[in-house]
Design a protein around this motif. Structure first.
Motif, PDB file in Angstrom:
ATOM      1  N   SER A 195     -59.878 -16.939   5.676  1.00 57.73           N
ATOM      2  CA  SER A 195     -60.662 -18.170   5.838  1.00 57.73           C
ATOM      3  C   SER A 195     -60.291 -18.940   7.108  1.00 57.73           C
ATOM      4  O   SER A 195     -60.855 -20.001   7.374  1.00 57.73           O
ATOM      5  CB  SER A 195     -60.465 -19.082   4.622  1.00 57.73           C
ATOM      6  OG  SER A 195     -59.102 -19.440   4.490  1.00 57.73           O
TER       7      SER A 195
ATOM      8  N   GLN B  69     -69.777 -17.859   7.747  1.00 57.54           N
ATOM      9  CA  GLN B  69     -69.556 -17.524   6.345  1.00 57.54           C
ATOM     10  C   GLN B  69     -70.172 -16.173   6.008  1.00 57.54           C
ATOM     11  O   GLN B  69     -69.584 -15.374   5.263  1.00 57.54           O
ATOM     12  CB  GLN B  69     -70.166 -18.617   5.452  1.00 57.54           C
ATOM     13  CG  GLN B  69     -69.958 -18.386   3.961  1.00 57.54           C
ATOM     14  CD  GLN B  69     -68.487 -18.405   3.572  1.00 57.54           C
ATOM     15  OE1 GLN B  69     -67.691 -19.148   4.156  1.00 57.54           O
ATOM     16  NE2 GLN B  69     -68.124 -17.560   2.613  1.00 57.54           N
TER      17      GLN B  69
ATOM     18  N   ASN C 257     -67.960 -13.287   7.146  1.00 62.49           N
ATOM     19  CA  ASN C 257     -66.554 -13.417   6.799  1.00 62.49           C
ATOM     20  C   ASN C 257     -65.955 -12.139   6.234  1.00 62.49           C
ATOM     21  O   ASN C 257     -64.778 -11.845   6.437  1.00 62.49           O
ATOM     22  CB  ASN C 257     -66.365 -14.572   5.808  1.00 62.49           C
ATOM     23  CG  ASN C 257     -64.911 -14.841   5.490  1.00 62.49           C
ATOM     24  OD1 ASN C 257     -64.427 -14.476   4.426  1.00 62.49           O
ATOM     25  ND2 ASN C 257     -64.215 -15.477   6.416  1.00 62.49           N
TER      26      ASN C 257
END
Length: 611
Positions: A274, A384, A387
């Motif tokens: 993250s 995102q 990811n």
């Protein structure tokens, strides 16, 4: 010494005592040996859910895809094997076996008889082709192979190379039967040089020969253990990979907590999955930048910040056109030095990247290029979305060679016809097959317009955008410019409306069409064409607006101040105002678009204009 009481001497032995005594005086059964055998480990530390154990009774194929992987893995594999029990090792050569014996645990096992060594003979492959595995197994049995031995064959390529499908199937059945009979693991080790993309399909399709398949390969400063098929404490695993690091304390490879799955790797977990590291310019002026992002001031700071990243996202600003080299080198360096799970995103912030620059960044290792028009909220969503991605494109280790195919010639602007043809063909050859689309435009000059004025009205500012002229036309080559963007490109290149200079155009944006259009120009070069280089270099005045003639006069005086043009031998001077000559032939094809200039639609900018 007093004797024991008679009541104690005649008492019945405790339950189970006779069975225990029997085990002392007879060899253990196969089932008992299997139950008491210590698990044999795979030579890699920290793998979860029992992944690090070798299963018995089924064939296991272990593939080292490169020299670094083989050097780190196979010696540790043999050390784990001799720690668990007796081992029979069939080596492909004496040099590899001698190097293995330099390791103290292996040397001690060999000295005490826990490790037995054989070396494959050169004629064994012919025997395997004729009879399969029995000749090898008979020889091993006569020279010391026992039921309690784990059997390792390294390198197993010598047993399989050159076998037909029928012969491979026979060896597969024989190997499966052998594994069912043996108490401890049977392992086929495959060492480099090899081609995993050729070997792995064979192993996948011969399940009896390779029920379990694991491949170790180097990725930057780490390693990746890929499991095609594998049993674990939690059940079967398919197409799962674990990231590994070298543990300096133990000298072995150890799991780093990264896991991917799928033929096209999808990230499952990583310690820094993250994390986002962004250059300050890439988020300058943006509201809502997440607080956990790490912001760095320069490309050098970015290189330092990402030096230990595994699966983080790196966000780099594209800067201006003059900044491309530094960005490209950083992208290439990060891709080669970090695992494939690192995401590298380049965001346009000042100018627009040309198509070839965008494609070059992707070729050098960027995961994505984000256009300037994309808002910050959409950027957050894109980060995102990617990811869990891993990089799949192969990156050439040499920066210059990786970049060369995507870069234009360093020349720009007017070129003599012969040089123009050579440069265009060179750029077509270099970029063929990588997806870049170029355009060549032939503009038929109006009869009353001198070629020099038409050439003077064109101003190129980018490498690879070239122009030249023959007796009738001006040719414009636009590097990495797609056909839909040609109109806007020409509008920006010429300081005068095209209707004041040209009667019509022919455009082609295909490789074969451009070559066909250049061919008659090259033929004209051999017959002789003027070179306007000196005239253009000596004339600094901008092209003035020219009146658009409704009809071509019979004769038009030469414009005042026009310098004399150097002519090739045998050419007569060109006089502006002579009747327009017919165009040189152009190969007909679906890529050629002919348009009268007067009917040109007003070009509207496209978001990805390449001009």
């Amino acid at each position: 010494m007093s004797s024991a009481p008679s009541s104690q001497r005649t008492a019945a032995p405790p339950a189970g005592w006779l069975r225990s005594l029997a085990r002392l005086v007879r060899p253990p059964s196969r089932q008992e040996m299997v139950g008491s055998a210590a698990p044999t480990r795979i030579g890699i530390q920290g793998l979860p859910d029992g992944v690090g154990q070798l299963p018995p009774h089924v064939p296991v194929s272990l593939v080292a895809a490169d020299d670094s992987s083989a050097a780190r893995w196979f010696p540790a594999l043999i050390e784990d094997a001799v720690a668990a029990g007796p081992v029979a090792l069939v080596a492909s050569g004496t040099a590899w076996a001698d190097e293995l014996l330099l390791r103290p645990p292996v040397r001690e096992a060999y000295r005490t008889g826990r490790l037995m060594l054989w070396v494959l003979s050169p004629g064994l492959q012919a025997e395997v082709r004729r009879h399969g595995l029995p000749p090898l197994l008979d020889e091993l049995g006569r020279t010391g192979l026992k039921d309690e031995h784990a059997l390792y064959i390294c390198d197993a390529q010598g047993l399989l190379t050159g076998l037909s499908v029928t012969e491979l199937a026979r060896v597969s059945r024989q190997l499966s039967a052998l594994c069912r009979e043996r108490l401890r693991p049977v392992v086929l080790g495959f060492l480099p040089p090899l081609a995993p993309e050729v070997l792995l399909p064979t192993l996948r399709n011969l399940c009896q020969m390779s029920m379990h398949i694991a491949t170790l390969r180097t990725e930057a400063d780490r390693w990746s253990l890929g499991l095609e098929r594998w049993n674990t404490d939690a059940g079967a695993l398919f197409q799962t990979a674990f990231g590994l690091l070298h543990d300096g304390a133990s000298g072995r490879l150890a799991a780093d907590g990264t896991r991917t799955r799928g033929a096209v790797r999808e990230l499952v977990e990583a310690v820094d999955q993250s994390e986002v590291i962004a250059t300050r310019a890439s988020v300058d002026g943006q509201r809502g930048v997440p607080g956990h992002w790490r912001i760095v001031d320069s490309l050098a700071d970015m290189e330092v910040a990402a030096a230990a990243s595994v699966a983080a996202t790196v966000l780099i600003d594209a800067g201006q056109a003059s900044d491309f080299e530094a960005r490209a080198r950083l992208v290439h360096q990060l891709r080669l030095s970090r695992p494939l799970t690192l995401k590298i995103v380049v965001r346009e912030n000042l100018g627009k990247l040309r198509t070839h620059s965008e494609q070059a960044l992707l070729q050098l290792g960027a995961s994505a290029v984000v256009y300037k028009e994309v808002g910050f909220s959409r950027l957050l969503q894109l980060l995102q979305d990617i990811n869990a991605q891993s990089h799949t494109r192969k990156v050439h280790p040499d920066y210059e060679q990786a970049l060369d195919s995507f870069m234009p010639a360093r020349e720009r602007g007017y070129q003599p016809p012969a040089q123009f043809c050579a440069l265009v063909r060179g750029m077509l050859d270099r970029t063929q097959g990588i997806g870049l689309s170029h355009s060549l435009v032939r503009l038929n000059v109006l009869a009353q317009i001198p070629h020099l004025d038409a050439l003077r009205a064109c101003h190129t500012s980018r490498d690879g955008d070239l122009l030249t002229a023959d007796h009738e036309s001006v040719y414009v080559f636009l590097f990495a410019c797609r056909e839909p963007d040609v109109e806007l490109a020409l509008h920006r290149l010429f300081t005068l409306p095209l209707t004041q200079l040209f009667a019509s155009e022919a455009t082609d944006s295909t490789d074969t069409g451009i070559r066909a259009m250049v061919a008659p120009l090259q033929e004209s070069v051999r017959k002789g064409l003027p070179d306007y280089s000196a005239a253009l270099a000596g004339s600094a005045r901008p092209a003035a607006a020219l009146p658009v003639a409704r009809a071509v006069p019979a004769a038009t005086p030469v414009l005042a101040g026009m310098p004399a043009l150097p002519l090739a031998p045998g050419l007569a001077p060109e006089v502006a105002g002579t009747e327009s000559r017919p165009l040189l032939p152009v190969a007909a094809g679906p890529g050629v678009q002919h348009r009268p200039i007067a009917r040109r639609a007003v070009p509207r900018p496209s978001p990805r204009s390449m001009a």
